[in-house]
Design a protein around this motif. Structure first.
Motif, PDB file in Angstrom:
ATOM      1  N   HIS A  40       0.835  -1.203   0.000  1.00 44.62           N
ATOM      2  CA  HIS A  40       0.000   0.000   0.000  1.00 44.62           C
ATOM      3  C   HIS A  40       0.873   1.259   0.000  1.00 44.62           C
ATOM      4  O   HIS A  40       0.563   2.231  -0.678  1.00 44.62           O
ATOM      5  N   GLY A  41       1.961   1.208   0.757  1.00 42.85           N
ATOM      6  CA  GLY A  41       2.885   2.343   0.777  1.00 42.85           C
ATOM      7  C   GLY A  41       3.558   2.561  -0.575  1.00 42.85           C
ATOM      8  O   GLY A  41       3.911   3.683  -0.921  1.00 42.85           O
ATOM      9  N   SER A  42       3.727   1.475  -1.335  1.00 43.72           N
ATOM     10  CA  SER A  42       4.337   1.621  -2.650  1.00 43.72           C
ATOM     11  C   SER A  42       3.394   2.351  -3.595  1.00 43.72           C
ATOM     12  O   SER A  42       3.838   3.100  -4.468  1.00 43.72           O
ATOM     13  N   LEU A  43       2.085   2.126  -3.438  1.00 39.08           N
ATOM     14  CA  LEU A  43       1.115   2.863  -4.252  1.00 39.08           C
ATOM     15  C   LEU A  43       1.215   4.357  -3.965  1.00 39.08           C
ATOM     16  O   LEU A  43       1.093   5.193  -4.864  1.00 39.08           O
ATOM     17  N   TYR A  44       1.455   4.676  -2.696  1.00 39.39           N
ATOM     18  CA  TYR A  44       1.633   6.071  -2.289  1.00 39.39           C
ATOM     19  C   TYR A  44       2.877   6.653  -2.957  1.00 39.39           C
ATOM     20  O   TYR A  44       2.838   7.746  -3.533  1.00 39.39           O
ATOM     21  N   MET A  45       3.970   5.867  -2.922  1.00 37.95           N
ATOM     22  CA  MET A  45       5.217   6.344  -3.538  1.00 37.95           C
ATOM     23  C   MET A  45       5.052   6.498  -5.045  1.00 37.95           C
ATOM     24  O   MET A  45       5.374   7.551  -5.609  1.00 37.95           O
ATOM     25  N   VAL A  46       4.529   5.459  -5.697  1.00 33.22           N
ATOM     26  CA  VAL A  46       4.369   5.511  -7.150  1.00 33.22           C
ATOM     27  C   VAL A  46       3.419   6.649  -7.527  1.00 33.22           C
ATOM     28  O   VAL A  46       3.651   7.381  -8.492  1.00 33.22           O
ATOM     29  N   GLY A  47       2.358   6.838  -6.730  1.00 32.63           N
ATOM     30  CA  GLY A  47       1.425   7.934  -6.984  1.00 32.63           C
ATOM     31  C   GLY A  47       2.129   9.279  -6.936  1.00 32.63           C
ATOM     32  O   GLY A  47       1.932  10.127  -7.818  1.00 32.63           O
ATOM     33  N   ALA A  48       2.992   9.463  -5.926  1.00 31.59           N
ATOM     34  CA  ALA A  48       3.719  10.729  -5.808  1.00 31.59           C
ATOM     35  C   ALA A  48       4.624  10.946  -7.019  1.00 31.59           C
ATOM     36  O   ALA A  48       4.711  12.049  -7.550  1.00 31.59           O
ATOM     37  N   TYR A  49       5.288   9.871  -7.487  1.00 31.18           N
ATOM     38  CA  TYR A  49       6.138   9.993  -8.676  1.00 31.18           C
ATOM     39  C   TYR A  49       5.305  10.320  -9.909  1.00 31.18           C
ATOM     40  O   TYR A  49       5.710  11.147 -10.737  1.00 31.18           O
ATOM     41  N   PHE A  50       4.144   9.670 -10.036  1.00 32.31           N
ATOM     42  CA  PHE A  50       3.249   9.955 -11.171  1.00 32.31           C
ATOM     43  C   PHE A  50       2.881  11.436 -11.178  1.00 32.31           C
ATOM     44  O   PHE A  50       2.941  12.110 -12.201  1.00 32.31           O
ATOM     45  N   VAL A  51       2.468  11.937  -9.995  1.00 29.32           N
ATOM     46  CA  VAL A  51       2.055  13.337  -9.898  1.00 29.32           C
ATOM     47  C   VAL A  51       3.224  14.251 -10.266  1.00 29.32           C
ATOM     48  O   VAL A  51       3.070  15.188 -11.056  1.00 29.32           O
ATOM     49  N   LEU A  97       4.381 -12.285   1.554  1.00 32.87           N
ATOM     50  CA  LEU A  97       5.499 -12.533   0.639  1.00 32.87           C
ATOM     51  C   LEU A  97       5.265 -11.821  -0.693  1.00 32.87           C
ATOM     52  O   LEU A  97       6.159 -11.153  -1.216  1.00 32.87           O
ATOM     53  N   ALA A  98       4.056 -11.952  -1.236  1.00 34.91           N
ATOM     54  CA  ALA A  98       3.778 -11.366  -2.553  1.00 34.91           C
ATOM     55  C   ALA A  98       3.836  -9.842  -2.499  1.00 34.91           C
ATOM     56  O   ALA A  98       4.404  -9.201  -3.393  1.00 34.91           O
ATOM     57  N   THR A  99       3.266  -9.251  -1.454  1.00 34.05           N
ATOM     58  CA  THR A  99       3.267  -7.787  -1.414  1.00 34.05           C
ATOM     59  C   THR A  99       4.655  -7.256  -1.042  1.00 34.05           C
ATOM     60  O   THR A  99       5.029  -6.173  -1.462  1.00 34.05           O
ATOM     61  N   PHE A 100       5.433  -8.062  -0.306  1.00 39.05           N
ATOM     62  CA  PHE A 100       6.826  -7.697  -0.041  1.00 39.05           C
ATOM     63  C   PHE A 100       7.601  -7.687  -1.359  1.00 39.05           C
ATOM     64  O   PHE A 100       8.409  -6.783  -1.614  1.00 39.05           O
ATOM     65  N   ALA A 101       7.329  -8.689  -2.202  1.00 37.17           N
ATOM     66  CA  ALA A 101       7.968  -8.738  -3.520  1.00 37.17           C
ATOM     67  C   ALA A 101       7.581  -7.504  -4.332  1.00 37.17           C
ATOM     68  O   ALA A 101       8.421  -6.920  -5.027  1.00 37.17           O
ATOM     69  N   LEU A 102       6.312  -7.082  -4.223  1.00 36.34           N
ATOM     70  CA  LEU A 102       5.866  -5.884  -4.941  1.00 36.34           C
ATOM     71  C   LEU A 102       6.642  -4.647  -4.490  1.00 36.34           C
ATOM     72  O   LEU A 102       6.966  -3.787  -5.310  1.00 36.34           O
ATOM     73  N   ILE A 103       6.921  -4.557  -3.182  1.00 35.85           N
ATOM     74  CA  ILE A 103       7.699  -3.416  -2.683  1.00 35.85           C
ATOM     75  C   ILE A 103       9.070  -3.382  -3.347  1.00 35.85           C
ATOM     76  O   ILE A 103       9.525  -2.344  -3.830  1.00 35.85           O
ATOM     77  N   LEU A 104       9.734  -4.559  -3.373  1.00 38.58           N
ATOM     78  CA  LEU A 104      11.066  -4.627  -3.995  1.00 38.58           C
ATOM     79  C   LEU A 104      10.989  -4.187  -5.446  1.00 38.58           C
ATOM     80  O   LEU A 104      11.804  -3.387  -5.927  1.00 38.58           O
ATOM     81  N   ILE A 105       9.976  -4.691  -6.173  1.00 42.88           N
ATOM     82  CA  ILE A 105       9.841  -4.371  -7.594  1.00 42.88           C
ATOM     83  C   ILE A 105       9.557  -2.879  -7.767  1.00 42.88           C
ATOM     84  O   ILE A 105      10.187  -2.201  -8.594  1.00 42.88           O
ATOM     85  N   ALA A 106       8.620  -2.350  -6.956  1.00 44.65           N
ATOM     86  CA  ALA A 106       8.236  -0.936  -7.107  1.00 44.65           C
ATOM     87  C   ALA A 106       9.425  -0.024  -6.827  1.00 44.65           C
ATOM     88  O   ALA A 106       9.720   0.887  -7.607  1.00 44.65           O
ATOM     89  N   ASN A 107      10.144  -0.284  -5.723  1.00 48.41           N
ATOM     90  CA  ASN A 107      11.290   0.564  -5.374  1.00 48.41           C
ATOM     91  C   ASN A 107      12.337   0.557  -6.478  1.00 48.41           C
ATOM     92  O   ASN A 107      12.864   1.600  -6.864  1.00 48.41           O
ATOM     93  N   GLU A 108      12.624  -0.633  -6.989  1.00 51.10           N
ATOM     94  CA  GLU A 108      13.683  -0.741  -7.987  1.00 51.10           C
ATOM     95  C   GLU A 108      13.237  -0.149  -9.322  1.00 51.10           C
ATOM     96  O   GLU A 108      14.023   0.496 -10.019  1.00 51.10           O
ATOM     97  N   ALA A 109      11.943  -0.339  -9.669  1.00 53.79           N
ATOM     98  CA  ALA A 109      11.436   0.205 -10.930  1.00 53.79           C
ATOM     99  C   ALA A 109      11.478   1.733 -10.891  1.00 53.79           C
ATOM    100  O   ALA A 109      11.893   2.382 -11.861  1.00 53.79           O
ATOM    101  N   VAL A 110      11.081   2.307  -9.747  1.00 50.50           N
ATOM    102  CA  VAL A 110      11.113   3.762  -9.607  1.00 50.50           C
ATOM    103  C   VAL A 110      12.550   4.265  -9.704  1.00 50.50           C
ATOM    104  O   VAL A 110      12.832   5.269 -10.345  1.00 50.50           O
ATOM    105  N   ARG A 111      13.475   3.519  -9.085  1.00 46.44           N
ATOM    106  CA  ARG A 111      14.883   3.917  -9.119  1.00 46.44           C
ATOM    107  C   ARG A 111      15.425   3.865 -10.550  1.00 46.44           C
ATOM    108  O   ARG A 111      16.200   4.715 -10.966  1.00 46.44           O
ATOM    109  N   MET A 112      14.976   2.871 -11.313  1.00 46.97           N
ATOM    110  CA  MET A 112      15.402   2.771 -12.710  1.00 46.97           C
ATOM    111  C   MET A 112      14.869   3.935 -13.534  1.00 46.97           C
ATOM    112  O   MET A 112      15.555   4.494 -14.374  1.00 46.97           O
TER     113      MET A 112
END
Lengths: 304, 315
Positions: A40-51, A97-112
């Motif tokens: 859920h926090g990753s949605l917040y982060m990705v949302g902020a980047y989108f904005v 486990l799955a949502t933890f994996a999503l955090i890793l993916i979201a953080n790294e995708a944003v960093r890329m």
């Protein structure tokens, strides 16, 4: 001193309302589908980047906010349809486990995509300065956030407490099987709740963006605060989320601002200097422990 | 799901593995790969930490998402011992275990009043509290962490060399695994597993469910503290990052990859995850994406963990 307290109280209100935007979606996901969403926090982060990205492209904060929120809603829809639907039937372990994996993916995708450095997001020019209220100056932009937060919180409250869809949502949160037996499609209802929650995340991220840095990992710390809010308020309860958000927002902000000063008045200087920041940073957790001790289900338990 | 009962054929296997692990530093030194001795120690230490979480999670059925707090508390306890002149492992390690165990006892006493999602979130929130406590405690180094003055000694023997510390970690892990294998068969182990399977029934039979759970939780915390103390010795630093919740998540991922409730689940998970990290991070800086996708794949297609591919679970 009164001025400081007033100013910090307004900051606390503003922070609390933003927490509510995050906690509202999260508590319904917990309450209705019994699903742990660490991302859920990753949605917040990705949302902020989108904005931030949309605001830069359109050269307008408000267009950026609208586009970013819409983008996060679409992302939420895709996530719900592809991944989360599979997870509801699974146990908590798989969900974590799955949502933890999503955090890793979201953080790294944003960093890329945006790099490791924080991204700038400026408030609209018209709101950049302070305004005078009751004899002191307060940033206009923060007042707008408070107004936004109050409006969305009010709207959400009306929607959940008064509308028919809200009635279904509440019914789903307190007894999912019974709600399904009454012929309500909880699955579709839930997709809508999840998408709405994602949009609220992006709204909070976009509004807070100019105040905090838009950066990788910004979702993790705020996620824990949203958890604390939900624990205090009671899982699945919108009213609990609102009350919990305001409590956590105010206590955290006031504690950080005032506790060191208050301790300095009461304790020797070096003890106060050590204890003040430490106590301020764990104040809300102590509060949570205290509330849990008396009400293990939170202040407004949705499942009686 | 039942905790793994070591079958008779496993004993020779475990002994063979132990001999191989015992010979590893000599082999690595002979091959000129001394760097990997430190890496192997890291794997052993994380295997111990993951095993301690598996005791709480797989054995006790308590889904704790705040295990890193005890891991980190053990590291800090070791660092504080060192700075106060307590350098003997025979004293410092039990002290670290006691500190982490006491922390687990107090967090558990509050958290175990709740169930389900609440328990998960509350253990997480309390662990975050411990994290902020250490980060803002300036006398313990705050953000920068607390460096260790040196390495522990073991009754006069120095653990200064990497191989010596490797053997200490290996001994700790082997002892803990042997202890937990015994515990699973003992009365305490049977009761705690029965509570996991049917709490209401055990309550009705008159077992003090809360107390059994709390002891199991505190024991898991103490063992995590042991791992933390060893890690602080390996890296020479007790860092607040050890208590961060992403660390709890990582330990949890190890347990789930390895197999929840399997005696060797934590070991398998630590080996797999740390080897992946070591291998993938050499290929690309964005290896976290690969790891995330892999984890998603495991959840969706092999939800019972890698260890499930190797053996049947009894029970």
């Amino acid at each position: 001193m009164t001025q400081l307290v007033l100013e910090q109280a307004l900051n606390g209100l503003q922070f609390g309302l933003m927490l509510f935007l995050l906690a509202a979606g999260l508590t319904l996901v917990f309450g209705i589908m019994d699903c742990i969403n660490l991302a859920h926090g990753s949605l917040y982060m990705v949302g902020a980047y989108f904005v931030a990205a949309a605001a830069q492209a359109a050269d307008s904060f408000w267009i950026g906010l609208g586009a970013g929120v819409a983008g996060a809603a679409v992302l939420g829809l895709l996530l719900e349809l592809t991944l989360f639907r599979q997870l509801y039937k699974r146990d908590h372990l798989s969900q974590v486990l799955a949502t933890f994996a999503l955090i890793l993916i979201a953080n790294e995708a944003v960093r890329m995509l945006w790099g490791a450095q924080p991204v700038m997001l400026n408030p609209p020019d018209a709101l950049a300065g302070p305004v005078e209220i009751a004899g002191f100056f307060y940033p206009a932009y923060r007042l707008v956030i408070i107004a936004f937060g109050l409006a969305v919180a009010g709207l959400l409250y009306l929607l959940v407490a008064k509308s028919r869809v809200g009635m279904w949502v509440r019914a789903g949160a307190s007894n999912r099987e019974m709600t399904e037996a009454l012929g309500i499609n909880v699955r579709n209802l839930f997709t809508a709740v999840f998408v709405f929650g994602a949009a609220l995340c992006a709204l909070a991220g976009g509004l807070l963006g100019p105040l905090l840095a838009v950066q990788v990992g910004m979702g993790e710390s705020v996620l824990i605060l949203a958890f604390v809010v939900i624990i205090i308020g009671g899982i699945g309860s919108i009213r609990g989320a609102l009350v919990g958000s305001l409590i956590v927002g105010t206590v955290d902000t006031l504690g950080r601002a005032l506790l060191p000063t208050l301790l300095r008045a009461a304790l020797p200087a070096d003890a106060a200097a050590t204890l003040g920041p430490t106590l301020a940073s764990i104040l809300i957790y102590l509060l949570m422990a205290g509330i849990l001790f008396f009400k293990p289900q939170g202040l407004f338990p949705a499942r009686a | 799901m039942a905790f793994y009962r070591p079958a008779t054929y496993q004993k020779p296997l475990a002994i063979a593995l132990l001999i191989a692990l015992f010979a590893l530093p000599t082999a690595l030194t002979a091959g000129g790969q001394e760097f990997y001795i430190g890496f192997a120690s890291r794997v052993l230490i994380f295997a111990l930490a993951a095993t301690s979480l598996n005791l709480v999670l797989g054995f006790g059925g308590m889904f704790s998402l705040g295990h890193a707090a005890f891991f980190g508390a053990g590291a800090y306890a070791a660092a504080i011992c060192m700075s106060n002149g307590i350098t003997d492992a025979l004293l410092a390690l039990p002290l670290a275990m006691a500190a982490a165990g006491l922390l687990a006892l107090s967090i558990g006493a509050l958290s175990l009043r709740t169930r389900g999602v609440y328990f998960i979130m509350i253990t997480l929130a309390f662990a975050q509290m411990a994290y902020y406590l250490f980060i803002s405690a300036r006398s313990w180094g705050g953000d920068d962490g607390l460096p260790l003055a040196g390495r522990m000694t073991l009754g006069g023997l120095s653990l200064g060399s990497d191989s010596a510390l490797y053997y200490a970690a290996l001994a700790c892990l082997a002892l803990v695994i042997a202890f937990l294998g015994r515990l699973a068969e003992a009365r305490f182990g049977r009761v705690i597993q029965a509570i996991r399977e049917n709490e209401t029934r055990m309550e009705a039979l008159g077992y003090p469910v809360f107390r059994y759970r709390l002891i199991c939780f505190a024991l898991g915390g103490a063992l995590a503290g042991l791992a933390g103390a060893l890690l602080a010795n390996l890296t020479g630093l007790a860092s607040p990052n050890l208590l961060q919740w992403m660390q709890s998540g990582t330990l949890l991922v190890m347990v789930i990859i390895g197999g929840v409730g399997y005696l060797y689940g934590g070991v398998v998970g630590a080996v797999v995850l740390l080897s992946l990290e070591e291998g993938l991070s050499g290929l690309t800086v964005h290896w976290h994406i690969g790891l995330g996708v892999l984890l998603l794949g495991i959840v969706l297609f092999a939800p019972r963990g890698v260890a499930a591919l190797f053996g049947k679970r009894h029970g």
